[in-house]
Design an enzyme around this catalytic site. Sequence first.
Site, PDB file in Angstrom:
ATOM      1  N   ASN A 118      -1.925   0.270   7.111  1.00 62.53           N
ATOM      2  CA  ASN A 118      -1.143  -0.901   7.353  1.00 62.53           C
ATOM      3  C   ASN A 118       0.040  -1.876   6.444  1.00 62.53           C
ATOM      4  O   ASN A 118      -0.206  -3.456   6.631  1.00 62.53           O
ATOM      5  CB  ASN A 118      -2.766  -2.154   7.820  1.00 62.53           C
ATOM      6  CG  ASN A 118      -3.325  -2.365   6.979  1.00 62.53           C
ATOM      7  OD1 ASN A 118      -3.500  -1.369   5.685  1.00 62.53           O
ATOM      8  ND2 ASN A 118      -4.361  -3.551   7.402  1.00 62.53           N
ATOM      9  N   ARG A 177      -1.958 -14.811   4.527  1.00 65.96           N
ATOM     10  CA  ARG A 177      -2.790 -14.186   5.854  1.00 65.96           C
ATOM     11  C   ARG A 177      -2.022 -14.042   6.616  1.00 65.96           C
ATOM     12  O   ARG A 177      -1.571 -13.296   7.767  1.00 65.96           O
ATOM     13  CB  ARG A 177      -4.394 -14.686   5.675  1.00 65.96           C
ATOM     14  CG  ARG A 177      -5.037 -14.207   4.546  1.00 65.96           C
ATOM     15  CD  ARG A 177      -6.524 -14.259   5.058  1.00 65.96           C
ATOM     16  NE  ARG A 177      -6.791 -13.616   5.836  1.00 65.96           N
ATOM     17  CZ  ARG A 177      -7.296 -12.657   5.618  1.00 65.96           C
ATOM     18  NH1 ARG A 177      -7.532 -11.582   3.993  1.00 65.96           N
ATOM     19  NH2 ARG A 177      -7.928 -11.446   6.551  1.00 65.96           N
ATOM     20  N   LYS A 216       0.544  -1.266  -0.292  1.00 67.98           N
ATOM     21  CA  LYS A 216      -0.329  -0.139  -0.040  1.00 67.98           C
ATOM     22  C   LYS A 216       0.568   1.132   0.342  1.00 67.98           C
ATOM     23  O   LYS A 216       1.665   1.755  -0.199  1.00 67.98           O
ATOM     24  CB  LYS A 216      -0.824   0.235   0.906  1.00 67.98           C
ATOM     25  CG  LYS A 216      -2.077  -1.226   0.979  1.00 67.98           C
ATOM     26  CD  LYS A 216      -3.116  -0.790   2.011  1.00 67.98           C
ATOM     27  CE  LYS A 216      -4.199  -2.284   2.421  1.00 67.98           C
ATOM     28  NZ  LYS A 216      -5.031  -1.853   3.260  1.00 67.98           N
ATOM     29  N   GLU A 266      -9.665 -10.954  -7.752  1.00 70.26           N
ATOM     30  CA  GLU A 266      -8.830  -9.297  -7.508  1.00 70.26           C
ATOM     31  C   GLU A 266      -7.379  -9.665  -8.493  1.00 70.26           C
ATOM     32  O   GLU A 266      -7.279  -9.130  -9.008  1.00 70.26           O
ATOM     33  CB  GLU A 266      -8.903  -9.678  -6.005  1.00 70.26           C
ATOM     34  CG  GLU A 266      -9.410  -9.369  -5.188  1.00 70.26           C
ATOM     35  CD  GLU A 266      -8.786  -9.348  -3.614  1.00 70.26           C
ATOM     36  OE1 GLU A 266      -9.608  -8.817  -2.593  1.00 70.26           O
ATOM     37  OE2 GLU A 266      -8.129  -9.648  -3.472  1.00 70.26           O
ATOM     38  N   PHE A 303     -16.009   3.815   6.866  1.00 72.91           N
ATOM     39  CA  PHE A 303     -14.074   4.160   6.961  1.00 72.91           C
ATOM     40  C   PHE A 303     -14.238   3.836   5.280  1.00 72.91           C
ATOM     41  O   PHE A 303     -12.550   4.262   4.689  1.00 72.91           O
ATOM     42  CB  PHE A 303     -12.771   3.295   7.259  1.00 72.91           C
ATOM     43  CG  PHE A 303     -12.885   1.715   7.281  1.00 72.91           C
ATOM     44  CD1 PHE A 303     -12.748   0.908   6.281  1.00 72.91           C
ATOM     45  CD2 PHE A 303     -13.777   1.052   8.547  1.00 72.91           C
ATOM     46  CE1 PHE A 303     -13.333   0.146   5.967  1.00 72.91           C
ATOM     47  CE2 PHE A 303     -14.554  -0.603   8.126  1.00 72.91           C
ATOM     48  CZ  PHE A 303     -13.686  -1.149   6.876  1.00 72.91           C
ATOM     49  N   HIS A 359      -2.535  -5.887   1.460  1.00 71.79           N
ATOM     50  CA  HIS A 359      -3.989  -6.138   1.588  1.00 71.79           C
ATOM     51  C   HIS A 359      -3.216  -7.731   0.624  1.00 71.79           C
ATOM     52  O   HIS A 359      -2.351  -7.427   0.465  1.00 71.79           O
ATOM     53  CB  HIS A 359      -4.508  -5.468   0.481  1.00 71.79           C
ATOM     54  CG  HIS A 359      -5.389  -6.271   0.153  1.00 71.79           C
ATOM     55  ND1 HIS A 359      -7.405  -6.117   0.644  1.00 71.79           N
ATOM     56  CD2 HIS A 359      -5.919  -6.748  -0.867  1.00 71.79           C
ATOM     57  CE1 HIS A 359      -7.521  -7.242   0.177  1.00 71.79           C
ATOM     58  NE2 HIS A 359      -7.154  -7.649  -0.462  1.00 71.79           N
ATOM     59  N   TYR A 367     -12.450  -2.060  -3.333  1.00 71.29           N
ATOM     60  CA  TYR A 367     -13.294  -2.350  -2.053  1.00 71.29           C
ATOM     61  C   TYR A 367     -14.821  -1.620  -1.935  1.00 71.29           C
ATOM     62  O   TYR A 367     -15.480  -1.801  -0.919  1.00 71.29           O
ATOM     63  CB  TYR A 367     -12.515  -1.361  -1.441  1.00 71.29           C
ATOM     64  CG  TYR A 367     -11.134  -1.524  -0.087  1.00 71.29           C
ATOM     65  CD1 TYR A 367     -10.580  -2.750   0.004  1.00 71.29           C
ATOM     66  CD2 TYR A 367      -9.783  -0.905  -0.941  1.00 71.29           C
ATOM     67  CE1 TYR A 367      -9.377  -2.849   0.563  1.00 71.29           C
ATOM     68  CE2 TYR A 367      -9.474  -1.460  -0.732  1.00 71.29           C
ATOM     69  CZ  TYR A 367      -8.505  -1.901   0.377  1.00 71.29           C
ATOM     70  OH  TYR A 367      -6.865  -2.371   0.521  1.00 71.29           O
TER      71      TYR A 367
END
Length: 140
Positions: free
Chosen positions: A114, A87, A11, A128, A59, A117, A51
Amino acid sequence: MAIERTFSILKPDATARNLTGAINAVIEKSGLRIVAQKRIHMSRREAETFYAVHKERPFFGELVDFMISGPVVVQVLEGEGAVLRYREIMGATNPESAADGTIRKLYAKSIGENSVHGSDSQDNAKIEIAQFFSGNEIVG
Ligand code: CMP
């Protein structure tokens, strides 16, 4: 476990701090293989589409603004149980809850910024990956 593919994003908070290589090192050390990768600047439309599942969350606006605030690196990772494995090494969404040694514990700034993703299921990984890569860009 079967060989799978998962989708990853490094990100804007990660690219801004020049952490692309450091995060890729954690990914490769975990046994996952980076079989496609490109640095892009997402459009608002791309981020909103990506998203869309979070559209109703409070958010959502902040998330989209952040994801288009700078370059990102989109990736396809391949390996045994890749969705779950990635993950595990990303750690919890909120870095305060992430386990030691995970990417988010090491590098994330906050729950929003964070650093990475990763897809949450094989079905979503396929969707995705298809949003950002064509088949001939993925070389396993
Ligand atoms: P990601 O795995 O990309 O999936 C959805 C993202 O929404 C998540 O990582 C976080 O970056 C972001 N997110 C989740 N909860 C919050 C929150 N409370 N505030 C801001 N961003 C959030």
